[in-house]
Design a protein around this motif. Structure first.
Motif, short mmCIF file in Angstrom:
data_model
loop_
_atom_site.label_atom_id
_atom_site.label_comp_id
_atom_site.label_asym_id
_atom_site.label_seq_id
_atom_site.Cartn_x
_atom_site.Cartn_y
_atom_site.Cartn_z
N ALA A 131 -69.60 -58.18 -95.23
CA ALA A 131 -68.49 -57.93 -94.30
C ALA A 131 -68.14 -56.46 -94.34
O ALA A 131 -68.40 -55.76 -95.33
N ARG A 132 -67.53 -56.00 -93.26
CA ARG A 132 -67.04 -54.62 -93.22
C ARG A 132 -65.53 -54.63 -93.37
O ARG A 132 -64.84 -55.34 -92.65
N LEU A 133 -65.05 -53.87 -94.34
CA LEU A 133 -63.62 -53.83 -94.64
C LEU A 133 -63.07 -52.44 -94.36
O LEU A 133 -63.73 -51.43 -94.63
N HIS A 211 -79.39 -59.62 -95.30
CA HIS A 211 -77.95 -59.88 -95.27
C HIS A 211 -77.54 -60.32 -93.88
O HIS A 211 -78.22 -60.05 -92.87
N LEU A 212 -76.41 -61.03 -93.81
CA LEU A 212 -75.79 -61.41 -92.55
C LEU A 212 -74.36 -60.94 -92.59
O LEU A 212 -73.59 -61.30 -93.49
N GLU A 213 -73.98 -60.12 -91.62
CA GLU A 213 -72.62 -59.58 -91.58
C GLU A 213 -71.71 -60.56 -90.84
O GLU A 213 -71.98 -60.95 -89.70
N VAL A 214 -70.63 -60.96 -91.48
CA VAL A 214 -69.68 -61.88 -90.87
C VAL A 214 -68.78 -61.10 -89.92
O VAL A 214 -68.36 -59.98 -90.22
N ALA A 215 -68.49 -61.70 -88.77
CA ALA A 215 -67.70 -60.99 -87.76
C ALA A 215 -66.23 -60.90 -88.16
O ALA A 215 -65.57 -59.90 -87.89
N ASP A 216 -65.72 -61.94 -88.78
CA ASP A 216 -64.30 -62.01 -89.16
C ASP A 216 -64.19 -61.87 -90.67
O ASP A 216 -64.50 -62.79 -91.41
N ALA A 217 -63.73 -60.72 -91.12
CA ALA A 217 -63.68 -60.45 -92.56
C ALA A 217 -62.71 -61.37 -93.29
O ALA A 217 -62.82 -61.55 -94.51
N ASP A 218 -61.76 -61.96 -92.57
CA ASP A 218 -60.84 -62.90 -93.22
C ASP A 218 -61.58 -64.08 -93.86
O ASP A 218 -61.08 -64.69 -94.80
N GLU A 219 -62.75 -64.40 -93.33
CA GLU A 219 -63.49 -65.56 -93.82
C GLU A 219 -63.88 -65.42 -95.29
O GLU A 219 -64.04 -66.43 -95.99
#
Length: 449
Positions: A131-133, A211-219
């Motif tokens: 994820a991107r934070l 890797h797979l980047e999640v769209a919603d970092a809240d997840e």
């Protein structure tokens, strides 16, 4: 084939709770129940929970989960050590291993499915969720090319200033080729600041790593303390409210209302401010709930209005009106068109069509026929100090104000009870029942000095 392992051995010291962290409640379910539910659609062949702290308590809480296996990690010496405990149980397993964390409850099922699909389509030895934070401080940075192939994971404390500008972080969720992982697990070392075995270290030992980047970092939000628990609660509540608003439910003040996973609404429901739904709360079409109401594990029919009231483990048929300030306790069962008004309590009682209990009454362990009208202040005295007894009131009967019906007692159809009566004997149909003491009036009376 697919095996799912959920890491659930930690103590959760920062929660400051006697309850294991993975059993903390979140919108009506425990953290670990939410994690297990998120991968249910994948139909894994093996589902394993790695337990440690209060292992027996965790196992007991999940006894209803069919096919769930438990593996003990003792002592708890890191995530790598946890997964090492699977070497024997999965010694003959051929397939992929999905590793989830029991304190990361917001992962969507579709995200996990996408992770598994990416892993299998790429032929990777390991695929990790990233994820991107906006502020990645403290997280390990993931370095990857445009094809999503991972070249390195560098812990925050080991990053150069330039590397810390990378905001792509490791979420700690992995999908492994199990046979390849099993080969490198014994090679993990405790040569780190914490002296623990880290599952992250296996990524450098496995190739290719994707890797797979999640769209919603809240997840990928994890829970370590009460603040993070409340933040996750806010996220999941917002998800549920958005879902139901898209399905035709109106929330006048969405942020003031809370739901559970078991909440179900029909169309054209209006939810006023400060309303809360717990357990399996099923609300029919065209209802108006609130303001200020709690519906807990109850079934509500169509076109029902509930205002400033509490409904627990009860059933309310269509076209009823409840409140304000009424309480329906467990076992209350209202047929169509009933009216229950202010400061009325109903417990373990059935009310047939069109009954009215409008003011200041207690109806417990009772059966009311259709069209019964209960006068203000009427109570069914159902408890003799040892046992509970039933009251039966026939259709079309009515009680006057401040009546007491001492159970066990049965009133036939069309009975009228005079105001202020205390009845202890059965009354036949069509009768007028009076049970008052003789009124005495002493004129010119003066109190003793």
């Amino acid at each position: 084939m697919l095996a799912v392992a959920v890491l659930a051995a930690g103590k959760g010291t920062r929660m400051k709770s006697d309850l294991p962290k993975v059993l903390q409640p979140l919108a009506g379910a425990t953290l670990v129940e939410r994690v297990l539910a998120s991968c249910k659609g994948l139909a894994p062949q093996r589902q394993i929970l790695i337990v440690g702290h209060q292992a027996d308590r965790v196992e007991q809480s999940l006894a209803h989960q069919h096919g769930l296996e438990f593996v003990l990690q003792q002592p708890q010496n890191g995530t790598g050590h946890a997964v090492q405990q699977l070497l024997e149980p999965l010694s003959d397993f051929q397939g992929d291993l999905l590793v989830l964390n029991g304190d990361v409850p917001l992962l969507r099922a579709e995200t996990i499915a996408n992770l598994l699909e990416r892993h299998r389509s790429s032929g990777a030895a390991v695929t990790l969720l990233t994820a991107r934070l906006a502020d990645p401080t403290g997280y390990g940075r993931v370095f990857a090319d445009d094809a999503a192939q991972v070249s390195a994971i560098v812990e925050h404390r080991d990053c150069s200033e330039a590397q810390r500008c990378n905001n792509l972080i490791n979420a700690g969720i992995y999908c492994f080729n199990w046979r390849k992982l099993a080969e490198v697990l014994p090679q993990l070392s405790t040569n780190n600041d914490q002296g623990e075995l880290y599952l992250t270290d296996t990524v450098a030992m496995l190739s290719p790593a994707m890797h797979l980047e999640v769209a919603d970092a809240d997840e990928i939000n994890g829970i370590n303390d009460r603040l993070q628990l409340s933040q996750c609660e806010a996220v999941i509540q917002e998800r549920m409210r958005r879902h139901w608003m898209a399905e035709g439910v109106s929330f006048v003040d969405p942020a003031s209302c809370t739901l559970s996973d078991g909440t179900r609404f029909g169309r054209d429901v209006v939810v006023e401010p400060q309303c809360h739904f717990r357990g399996d709360a099923v609300i029919g079409e065209g209802c108006r709930i609130g303001p200020g109401s709690l519906i807990d594990n109850s079934r509500i029919g169509d076109r029902v209005e509930i205002v400033y009231s509490v409904v627990r483990d009860a059933a309310v048929a269509s076209d009823c009106a409840i409140g304000p300030f009424a309480q329906l306790r467990p076992g209350a069962d209202l047929a169509e068109g009933c009216r229950v008004g202010n400061f009325v309590e109903i417990k373990k009682s059935s009310l047939a069509e069109g009954c009215k209990v409008n003011h200041l009454s207690y109806i417990g362990d009772a059966e009311l026929g259709s069209g019964v009208n209960v006068g203000a202040g009427t109570i069914t005295a159902n408890y003799d100090g040892v046992n509970k007894h039933r009251t039966v009131i026939g259709a079309g009967s009515k009680t006057g104000a401040n009546s007491v019906l001492v159970a066990p007692i049965e009133l036939g159809e069309g009975v009228t009870v005079g105001a202020g009566s205390t009845l202890t004997k059965n009354v036949p149909a069509g009768a007028l029942a009076l049970g008052r003491a003789k009124q005495l009036v002493k004129e010119n009376w003066q109190a003793p000095s």
